[in-house]
Write a protein that holds these residues in place. Structure first.
Motif, PDB file in Angstrom:
ATOM      1  N   TYR A   1      43.064  33.839  24.643  1.00 12.20           N
ATOM      2  CA  TYR A   1      42.144  34.799  25.249  1.00 12.20           C
ATOM      3  C   TYR A   1      41.223  34.066  26.218  1.00 12.20           C
ATOM      4  N   CYS A   2      41.106  34.572  27.415  1.00 10.59           N
ATOM      5  CA  CYS A   2      40.192  34.020  28.419  1.00 10.59           C
ATOM      6  C   CYS A   2      39.368  35.163  28.998  1.00 10.59           C
ATOM      7  N   CYS A   3      38.064  35.057  28.884  1.00  8.61           N
ATOM      8  CA  CYS A   3      37.194  36.131  29.373  1.00  8.61           C
ATOM      9  C   CYS A   3      37.102  36.163  30.894  1.00  8.61           C
ATOM     10  N   ASN A   4      37.685  35.177  31.545  1.00  7.39           N
ATOM     11  CA  ASN A   4      37.657  35.139  33.006  1.00  7.39           C
ATOM     12  C   ASN A   4      39.041  35.326  33.617  1.00  7.39           C
ATOM     13  N   ARG A   5      39.929  35.998  32.876  1.00  7.59           N
ATOM     14  CA  ARG A   5      41.291  36.211  33.378  1.00  7.59           C
ATOM     15  C   ARG A   5      41.720  37.651  33.135  1.00  7.59           C
ATOM     16  N   VAL A   6      42.430  38.193  34.133  1.00  9.60           N
ATOM     17  CA  VAL A   6      43.068  39.508  34.005  1.00  9.60           C
ATOM     18  C   VAL A   6      44.513  39.337  34.439  1.00  9.60           C
ATOM     19  N   TYR A   7      45.428  39.668  33.540  1.00  8.75           N
ATOM     20  CA  TYR A   7      46.846  39.665  33.912  1.00  8.75           C
ATOM     21  C   TYR A   7      47.160  40.982  34.599  1.00  8.75           C
ATOM     22  N   LEU A   8      47.838  40.890  35.732  1.00  6.00           N
ATOM     23  CA  LEU A   8      48.255  42.063  36.486  1.00  6.00           C
ATOM     24  C   LEU A   8      49.774  42.114  36.432  1.00  6.00           C
ATOM     25  N   PHE A   9      50.309  42.976  35.586  1.00  8.04           N
ATOM     26  CA  PHE A   9      51.744  43.118  35.394  1.00  8.04           C
ATOM     27  C   PHE A   9      52.307  43.993  36.500  1.00  8.04           C
ATOM     28  N   VAL A  10      53.199  43.413  37.312  1.00 11.25           N
ATOM     29  CA  VAL A  10      53.743  44.142  38.459  1.00 11.25           C
ATOM     30  C   VAL A  10      55.262  44.226  38.388  1.00 11.25           C
ATOM     31  N   ASP A  11      55.786  45.317  38.937  1.00 17.11           N
ATOM     32  CA  ASP A  11      57.233  45.516  38.975  1.00 17.11           C
ATOM     33  C   ASP A  11      57.811  44.925  40.265  1.00 17.11           C
ATOM     34  N   GLU A  12      59.060  45.230  40.531  1.00 21.35           N
ATOM     35  CA  GLU A  12      59.753  44.679  41.686  1.00 21.35           C
ATOM     36  C   GLU A  12      59.131  45.107  43.013  1.00 21.35           C
ATOM     37  N   ALA A  13      58.474  46.251  43.035  1.00 21.83           N
ATOM     38  CA  ALA A  13      57.812  46.748  44.245  1.00 21.83           C
ATOM     39  C   ALA A  13      56.351  46.304  44.323  1.00 21.83           C
ATOM     40  N   ASN A  14      55.933  45.416  43.415  1.00 21.21           N
ATOM     41  CA  ASN A  14      54.571  44.898  43.331  1.00 21.21           C
ATOM     42  C   ASN A  14      53.567  45.978  42.939  1.00 21.21           C
ATOM     43  N   ASN A  15      54.024  46.949  42.152  1.00 23.10           N
ATOM     44  CA  ASN A  15      53.139  47.989  41.627  1.00 23.10           C
ATOM     45  C   ASN A  15      52.790  47.673  40.172  1.00 23.10           C
ATOM     46  N   CYS A  16      51.562  47.923  39.818  1.00 27.01           N
ATOM     47  CA  CYS A  16      51.079  47.685  38.456  1.00 27.01           C
ATOM     48  C   CYS A  16      51.778  48.658  37.500  1.00 27.01           C
ATOM     49  N   TYR A  17      52.313  48.143  36.385  1.00 29.04           N
ATOM     50  CA  TYR A  17      52.989  49.028  35.430  1.00 29.04           C
ATOM     51  C   TYR A  17      52.379  48.990  34.030  1.00 29.04           C
ATOM     52  N   PHE A  18      51.299  48.233  33.839  1.00 31.68           N
ATOM     53  CA  PHE A  18      50.655  48.133  32.531  1.00 31.68           C
ATOM     54  C   PHE A  18      49.163  47.969  32.775  1.00 31.68           C
ATOM     55  N   THR A  19      48.341  48.530  31.916  1.00 31.34           N
ATOM     56  CA  THR A  19      46.895  48.484  32.111  1.00 31.34           C
ATOM     57  C   THR A  19      46.364  47.046  32.196  1.00 31.34           C
ATOM     58  N   PRO A  20      45.749  46.674  33.323  1.00 27.58           N
ATOM     59  CA  PRO A  20      45.139  45.351  33.407  1.00 27.58           C
ATOM     60  C   PRO A  20      43.876  45.298  32.535  1.00 27.58           C
ATOM     61  N   THR A  21      43.751  44.230  31.760  1.00 26.78           N
ATOM     62  CA  THR A  21      42.570  44.051  30.903  1.00 26.78           C
ATOM     63  C   THR A  21      42.142  42.593  30.928  1.00 26.78           C
ATOM     64  N   VAL A  22      40.870  42.368  30.676  1.00 21.15           N
ATOM     65  CA  VAL A  22      40.356  41.008  30.568  1.00 21.15           C
ATOM     66  C   VAL A  22      40.951  40.370  29.324  1.00 21.15           C
ATOM     67  N   GLY A  23      41.333  39.130  29.454  1.00 22.85           N
ATOM     68  CA  GLY A  23      41.854  38.412  28.302  1.00 22.85           C
ATOM     69  C   GLY A  23      42.890  37.466  28.712  1.00 22.85           C
TER      70      GLY A  23
END
Length: 87
Positions: free
Chosen positions: A65-87
């Protein structure tokens, strides 16, 4: 949007040195939106975080867990497909 994909930004550590209670920590409204727009909005709403892109095909994450990181899950078209959250 930055095309540079940083695998794991350095964690801020525990306890978190940032007052993240004053800043947004989850962005469910960004699901379906283009990654560059998501990154801009996340950084505007929480200036203490680093956005890390995780591609659907072959992306991995660090489970620490990192309070200064947000994972941005993107598909092949570079669109977000999962809720970005801190951690």
């Amino acid at each position: 949007m930055s095309n540079k994909r940083i695998p794991y930004p350095p964690c801020a550590g525990r306890p978190c040195p940032y007052n993240t209670g004053s800043y947004k920590t989850a962005w469910p409204e960004l699901v379906g939106h283009w990654g560059g727009d998501c990154e801009t909005r996340i950084k505007n709403e929480n200036p203490f975080v680093n956005v890390v892109y995780v591609p659907r095909n072959g992306g991995t994450i660090d489970t620490q867990y990192c309070c200064n990181r947000v994972y941005l899950f993107v598909d092949e078209a570079n669109n977000c497909y999962f809720t970005p959250t801190v951690g």
